[in-house]
Every structure is written in C-alpha cells, then in structure tokens.
Write a protein that holds these residues in place. Structure first.
Motif, PDB file in Angstrom:
ATOM      1  N   LYS A  40       0.839  -1.202   0.000  1.00  0.00           N
ATOM      2  CA  LYS A  40       0.000   0.000   0.000  1.00  0.00           C
ATOM      3  C   LYS A  40       0.870   1.247   0.000  1.00  0.00           C
ATOM      4  O   LYS A  40       0.677   2.149  -0.823  1.00  0.00           O
ATOM      5  CB  LYS A  40      -0.929  -0.018   1.211  1.00  0.00           C
ATOM      6  N   ARG A  41       1.829   1.308   0.903  1.00  0.00           N
ATOM      7  CA  ARG A  41       2.708   2.480   1.007  1.00  0.00           C
ATOM      8  C   ARG A  41       3.479   2.699  -0.290  1.00  0.00           C
ATOM      9  O   ARG A  41       3.545   3.816  -0.811  1.00  0.00           O
ATOM     10  CB  ARG A  41       3.680   2.298   2.174  1.00  0.00           C
ATOM     11  N   ALA A  42       4.056   1.638  -0.839  1.00  0.00           N
ATOM     12  CA  ALA A  42       4.882   1.761  -2.041  1.00  0.00           C
ATOM     13  C   ALA A  42       4.055   2.130  -3.269  1.00  0.00           C
ATOM     14  O   ALA A  42       4.446   3.006  -4.048  1.00  0.00           O
ATOM     15  CB  ALA A  42       5.650   0.459  -2.278  1.00  0.00           C
ATOM     16  N   LEU A  43       2.919   1.479  -3.462  1.00  0.00           N
ATOM     17  CA  LEU A  43       2.089   1.760  -4.640  1.00  0.00           C
ATOM     18  C   LEU A  43       1.479   3.156  -4.565  1.00  0.00           C
ATOM     19  O   LEU A  43       1.500   3.895  -5.552  1.00  0.00           O
ATOM     20  CB  LEU A  43       1.000   0.699  -4.789  1.00  0.00           C
ATOM     21  N   GLU A  44       0.948   3.530  -3.417  1.00  0.00           N
ATOM     22  CA  GLU A  44       0.366   4.868  -3.291  1.00  0.00           C
ATOM     23  C   GLU A  44       1.433   5.942  -3.420  1.00  0.00           C
ATOM     24  O   GLU A  44       1.156   7.052  -3.852  1.00  0.00           O
ATOM     25  CB  GLU A  44      -0.424   4.987  -1.990  1.00  0.00           C
ATOM     26  N   GLY A  45       2.670   5.598  -3.080  1.00  0.00           N
ATOM     27  CA  GLY A  45       3.780   6.536  -3.213  1.00  0.00           C
ATOM     28  C   GLY A  45       4.169   6.835  -4.646  1.00  0.00           C
ATOM     29  O   GLY A  45       4.933   7.771  -4.907  1.00  0.00           O
ATOM     30  N   LEU A  46       3.649   6.074  -5.605  1.00  0.00           N
ATOM     31  CA  LEU A  46       3.953   6.327  -7.013  1.00  0.00           C
ATOM     32  C   LEU A  46       3.190   7.536  -7.566  1.00  0.00           C
ATOM     33  O   LEU A  46       3.598   8.113  -8.573  1.00  0.00           O
ATOM     34  CB  LEU A  46       3.624   5.093  -7.865  1.00  0.00           C
ATOM     35  N   CYS A  47       2.097   7.916  -6.904  1.00  0.00           N
ATOM     36  CA  CYS A  47       1.308   9.045  -7.386  1.00  0.00           C
ATOM     37  C   CYS A  47       2.160  10.314  -7.335  1.00  0.00           C
ATOM     38  O   CYS A  47       2.836  10.588  -6.339  1.00  0.00           O
ATOM     39  CB  CYS A  47       0.054   9.212  -6.545  1.00  0.00           C
ATOM     40  N   GLY A  48       2.168  11.049  -8.438  1.00  0.00           N
ATOM     41  CA  GLY A  48       2.986  12.249  -8.543  1.00  0.00           C
ATOM     42  C   GLY A  48       4.396  11.977  -9.031  1.00  0.00           C
ATOM     43  O   GLY A  48       5.172  12.905  -9.249  1.00  0.00           O
ATOM     44  N   VAL A  92       5.399  -0.092 -17.764  1.00  0.00           N
ATOM     45  CA  VAL A  92       6.823  -0.374 -17.983  1.00  0.00           C
ATOM     46  C   VAL A  92       7.734   0.648 -17.297  1.00  0.00           C
ATOM     47  O   VAL A  92       8.956   0.558 -17.414  1.00  0.00           O
ATOM     48  CB  VAL A  92       7.158  -0.443 -19.494  1.00  0.00           C
ATOM     49  N   HIS A  93       7.154   1.593 -16.584  1.00  0.00           N
ATOM     50  CA  HIS A  93       7.953   2.628 -15.921  1.00  0.00           C
ATOM     51  C   HIS A  93       8.844   1.984 -14.857  1.00  0.00           C
ATOM     52  O   HIS A  93       8.380   1.146 -14.071  1.00  0.00           O
ATOM     53  CB  HIS A  93       7.022   3.660 -15.277  1.00  0.00           C
ATOM     54  N   PRO A  94      10.128   2.327 -14.805  1.00  0.00           N
ATOM     55  CA  PRO A  94      11.053   1.685 -13.861  1.00  0.00           C
ATOM     56  C   PRO A  94      10.610   1.781 -12.394  1.00  0.00           C
ATOM     57  O   PRO A  94      10.819   0.820 -11.635  1.00  0.00           O
ATOM     58  CB  PRO A  94      12.368   2.428 -14.085  1.00  0.00           C
ATOM     59  N   GLU A  95      10.016   2.885 -11.991  1.00  0.00           N
ATOM     60  CA  GLU A  95       9.586   2.992 -10.591  1.00  0.00           C
ATOM     61  C   GLU A  95       8.437   2.038 -10.294  1.00  0.00           C
ATOM     62  O   GLU A  95       8.414   1.388  -9.248  1.00  0.00           O
ATOM     63  CB  GLU A  95       9.198   4.430 -10.247  1.00  0.00           C
ATOM     64  N   HIS A  96       7.490   1.920 -11.226  1.00  0.00           N
ATOM     65  CA  HIS A  96       6.391   0.974 -11.037  1.00  0.00           C
ATOM     66  C   HIS A  96       6.907  -0.459 -11.042  1.00  0.00           C
ATOM     67  O   HIS A  96       6.538  -1.267 -10.185  1.00  0.00           O
ATOM     68  CB  HIS A  96       5.325   1.144 -12.134  1.00  0.00           C
ATOM     69  N   VAL A  97       7.750  -0.786 -11.995  1.00  0.00           N
ATOM     70  CA  VAL A  97       8.293  -2.144 -12.087  1.00  0.00           C
ATOM     71  C   VAL A  97       9.060  -2.490 -10.812  1.00  0.00           C
ATOM     72  O   VAL A  97       8.924  -3.596 -10.272  1.00  0.00           O
ATOM     73  CB  VAL A  97       9.182  -2.295 -13.345  1.00  0.00           C
ATOM     74  N   GLY A  98       9.829  -1.547 -10.289  1.00  0.00           N
ATOM     75  CA  GLY A  98      10.574  -1.776  -9.057  1.00  0.00           C
ATOM     76  C   GLY A  98       9.663  -2.047  -7.873  1.00  0.00           C
ATOM     77  O   GLY A  98       9.910  -2.972  -7.077  1.00  0.00           O
ATOM     78  N   VAL A  99       8.602  -1.272  -7.741  1.00  0.00           N
ATOM     79  CA  VAL A  99       7.644  -1.484  -6.651  1.00  0.00           C
ATOM     80  C   VAL A  99       6.956  -2.839  -6.818  1.00  0.00           C
ATOM     81  O   VAL A  99       6.847  -3.619  -5.865  1.00  0.00           O
ATOM     82  CB  VAL A  99       6.615  -0.329  -6.600  1.00  0.00           C
ATOM     83  N   ALA A 100       6.491  -3.133  -8.015  1.00  0.00           N
ATOM     84  CA  ALA A 100       5.797  -4.399  -8.261  1.00  0.00           C
ATOM     85  C   ALA A 100       6.710  -5.599  -7.981  1.00  0.00           C
ATOM     86  O   ALA A 100       6.281  -6.571  -7.344  1.00  0.00           O
ATOM     87  CB  ALA A 100       5.279  -4.449  -9.695  1.00  0.00           C
ATOM     88  N   ASN A 101       7.947  -5.518  -8.430  1.00  0.00           N
ATOM     89  CA  ASN A 101       8.879  -6.636  -8.244  1.00  0.00           C
ATOM     90  C   ASN A 101       9.336  -6.800  -6.799  1.00  0.00           C
ATOM     91  O   ASN A 101       9.747  -7.890  -6.403  1.00  0.00           O
ATOM     92  CB  ASN A 101      10.094  -6.471  -9.148  1.00  0.00           C
ATOM     93  N   THR A 102       9.278  -5.737  -6.016  1.00  0.00           N
ATOM     94  CA  THR A 102       9.736  -5.782  -4.628  1.00  0.00           C
ATOM     95  C   THR A 102       8.609  -6.061  -3.642  1.00  0.00           C
ATOM     96  O   THR A 102       8.770  -6.878  -2.727  1.00  0.00           O
ATOM     97  CB  THR A 102      10.408  -4.446  -4.249  1.00  0.00           C
ATOM     98  N   TYR A 103       7.474  -5.401  -3.821  1.00  0.00           N
ATOM     99  CA  TYR A 103       6.426  -5.427  -2.807  1.00  0.00           C
ATOM    100  C   TYR A 103       5.171  -6.212  -3.163  1.00  0.00           C
ATOM    101  O   TYR A 103       4.342  -6.455  -2.287  1.00  0.00           O
ATOM    102  CB  TYR A 103       6.009  -3.988  -2.461  1.00  0.00           C
TER     103      TYR A 103
END
Length: 100
Positions: free
Chosen positions: A27-35, A74-85
């Motif tokens: 939740k924290r990581a995914l919601e942190g992608l906004c902005g 495919v955005h690196p920040e999204h991929v990183g969050v998805a692969n980690t959390y």
C-alpha cells in the motif's frame, strides 16, 4: 480518463503477521507512485476486505489516458515497486481497465 483496477490474492502459507506487513508495504509503495509517474492521477490500495471478499488487496488507479497507463506498466519505478512489494507475495492477479 482511464481506470486501472487490480485484485490480488496473497500466496498461501503466509502468517497473519506476514500478510499484514506485505499489505502495508505494498500500500505504502504503490500509493507513493502518485505524482512520480506522468499521467498517473490517483492511486488507492485497499487492504482490508470484508469477509465476503475472495481477494486480499485491491489497487484502484486513474490515468489521464490509456497511453499513460501503457507507460506506467513499464515505468522503472512501477516495475521496481511491483517486483519488490507485490509479485513475490501474490498467487493470483486480476486486472480490469476501462475508460471513464
């Protein structure tokens, strides 16, 4: 506007403490992608389903357009969050995208 809804079921064998930690971290990581990702206008992760639910977490996100959603996937920040959390802990994923 484009909506992107994801439902996840966590893997079997996780303790209740592990499940709560995983859901809170996701939740924290995914919601942190906004902005942080162009075209992503809102993100809400629900981690407390009612007993009638058959999944553990839900992502409700909104994008300016379908092209922004494609870029997010495919955005690196999204991929990183998805692969980690998310991906290491989920057994099932359902997706429903639609135009508002």
């Amino acid at each position: 506007m484009t909506k992107h809804i994801i439902l996840w079921k966590l893997k079997d064998g996780l303790s209740e403490a592990e499940r709560q930690r995983i859901k809170a971290d996701a939740k924290r990581a995914l919601e942190g992608l906004c902005g942080r990702i162009e075209g992503l206008t809102s993100v809400t992760v629900n981690t407390e389903p009612l007993p009638s639910s058959n999944c553990d977490m839900m992502l409700d996100s909104t994008f300016t357009c379908s092209e922004a959603l494609s870029g997010y996937s495919v955005h690196p920040e999204h991929v990183g969050v998805a692969n980690t959390y998310v991906r290491p802990y989920t057994a099932e994923r359902c997706c429903f995208d639609f135009e508002l």
